[in-house]
Enzyme design. Structure first.
Site, mmCIF file in Angstrom:
data_model
loop_
_atom_site.group_PDB
_atom_site.id
_atom_site.type_symbol
_atom_site.label_atom_id
_atom_site.label_comp_id
_atom_site.label_asym_id
_atom_site.label_seq_id
_atom_site.Cartn_x
_atom_site.Cartn_y
_atom_site.Cartn_z
ATOM 1 N N CYS A 149 86.524 98.900 60.397
ATOM 2 C CA CYS A 149 85.552 99.749 59.686
ATOM 3 C C CYS A 149 85.816 99.732 58.188
ATOM 4 O O CYS A 149 84.881 99.735 57.386
ATOM 5 C CB CYS A 149 85.626 101.183 60.187
ATOM 6 S SG CYS A 149 85.309 101.326 61.936
ATOM 7 N N ASP A 192 57.657 103.251 55.554
ATOM 8 C CA ASP A 192 56.740 104.036 56.395
ATOM 9 C C ASP A 192 57.507 104.846 57.450
ATOM 10 O O ASP A 192 56.903 105.457 58.322
ATOM 11 C CB ASP A 192 55.713 103.114 57.069
ATOM 12 C CG ASP A 192 56.376 101.984 57.879
ATOM 13 O OD1 ASP A 192 57.637 101.956 57.965
ATOM 14 O OD2 ASP A 192 55.657 101.127 58.423
HETATM 15 C C1 BEZ Z 1 88.424 99.248 63.864
HETATM 16 O O1 BEZ Z 1 87.596 99.672 63.065
HETATM 17 O O2 BEZ Z 1 89.361 98.566 63.497
HETATM 18 C C2 BEZ Z 1 88.263 99.493 65.346
HETATM 19 C C3 BEZ Z 1 87.751 100.704 65.783
HETATM 20 C C4 BEZ Z 1 87.621 100.916 67.136
HETATM 21 C C5 BEZ Z 1 87.985 99.937 68.043
HETATM 22 C C6 BEZ Z 1 88.465 98.729 67.581
HETATM 23 C C7 BEZ Z 1 88.618 98.512 66.232
#
Ligand code: BEZ
Length: 241
Positions: free
Chosen positions: A59, A152
């Site tokens: 993430c 929209d």
């Molecule tokens: C990550 O962002 O590294 C991750 C999050 C949940 C499961 C696997 C990876």
């Protein structure tokens, strides 16, 4: 082996939203303050994307890349919004890590809002959960969902990745270029299309109409079937009516 019955697993059912549906005008807290989706979008396009958790490696790389590309999204009149099941406080703290990961000047603002869905209301209603990935208490994490919303307020595109696969934000920009082009012109974009490349004349346009609709010319590739469906034309620059 344990068997999961997903039909009865309310939180993980597929969302009911279809392309062309009006995206729910939800209200939520975000790092940019309280937001109501349709007001926040105004006349812009929107990309709402969820991620499993704050302070996780994949993430962090994804939001870092989205932050780097944020001027490219703005150029296209697109507002980015991230979302996860963590709190506002965690989002604020994590966004500093993401900026550091990007080696951004200390003190710079994170360029787009991160929505706090710690009560899991949005991830459940919008079908953004990954039943395969759970937190320590056994609750499913949010999947890597991408919704592109038009000015929209209709859903133009949705992509759903599992938590274990990071997305490619250059690809998201590429699909936005295609969505914006095809919103105003009766063309379709072929595999791996990039802005400036030729586009395709859709099958619904008869040969006679294609000739007038595409004054830059239509090239039809000869095929063994003899069918004339592989038709290319230069990318139009203007809004076709
Ligand atoms: C990550 O962002 O590294 C991750 C999050 C949940 C499961 C696997 C990876």
């Amino acid at each position: 082996m344990q068997h999961r019955d997903r039909e009865t697993d309310r939180c993980c059912r597929m969302p009911g939203m279809l392309l062309g549906d009006i995206f729910p005008n939800f209200e939520a807290d975000s790092t940019f303050g309280r937001m109501k989706l349709h007001d926040y979008l105004g006349d812009s396009w929107g990309v709402l994307f969820s991620h499993p958790r704050d302070f996780t490696p994949v993430c962090t790389t994804e939001l870092g890349r989205a932050a780097q590309l944020s001027p490219e999204f703005s150029k296209r009149n697109v507002k980015l919004m991230a979302l996860s099941v963590d709190s506002l406080e965690q989002h604020h703290s994590w966004s500093k890590d993401i900026m550091a990961y990007n080696n951004t000047e200390p003190g710079s603002e994170f360029p787009f809002p991160i929505i706090a869905d710690d009560r899991r209301e949005l991830v459940e209603t919008l079908g953004m959960l990954d039943p395969e990935e759970k937190d320590q208490s056994g609750m499913p994490l949010s999947a890597r969902c991408v919704f592109v919303i038009g000015p929209d307020k209709k859903l133009k595109l949705s992509i759903l990745y599992p938590a274990t696969t990071g997305r490619n934000f250059d690809e998201i920009l590429r699909v936005i270029d295609s969505l914006q082009l095809t919103a105003h012109n009766r063309v379709a974009t072929p595999v791996d299309w990039r802005p400036g490349n030729s586009v395709m004349v859709p099958p619904s346009i008869p040969e006679t109409e294609a000739a007038t609709l595409f004054p830059a010319g239509v090239y039809t590739k000869d095929l063994p079937s003899g069918k004339k469906y592989l038709r290319y034309t230069p990318q139009p620059n203007t809004h076709q009516q």
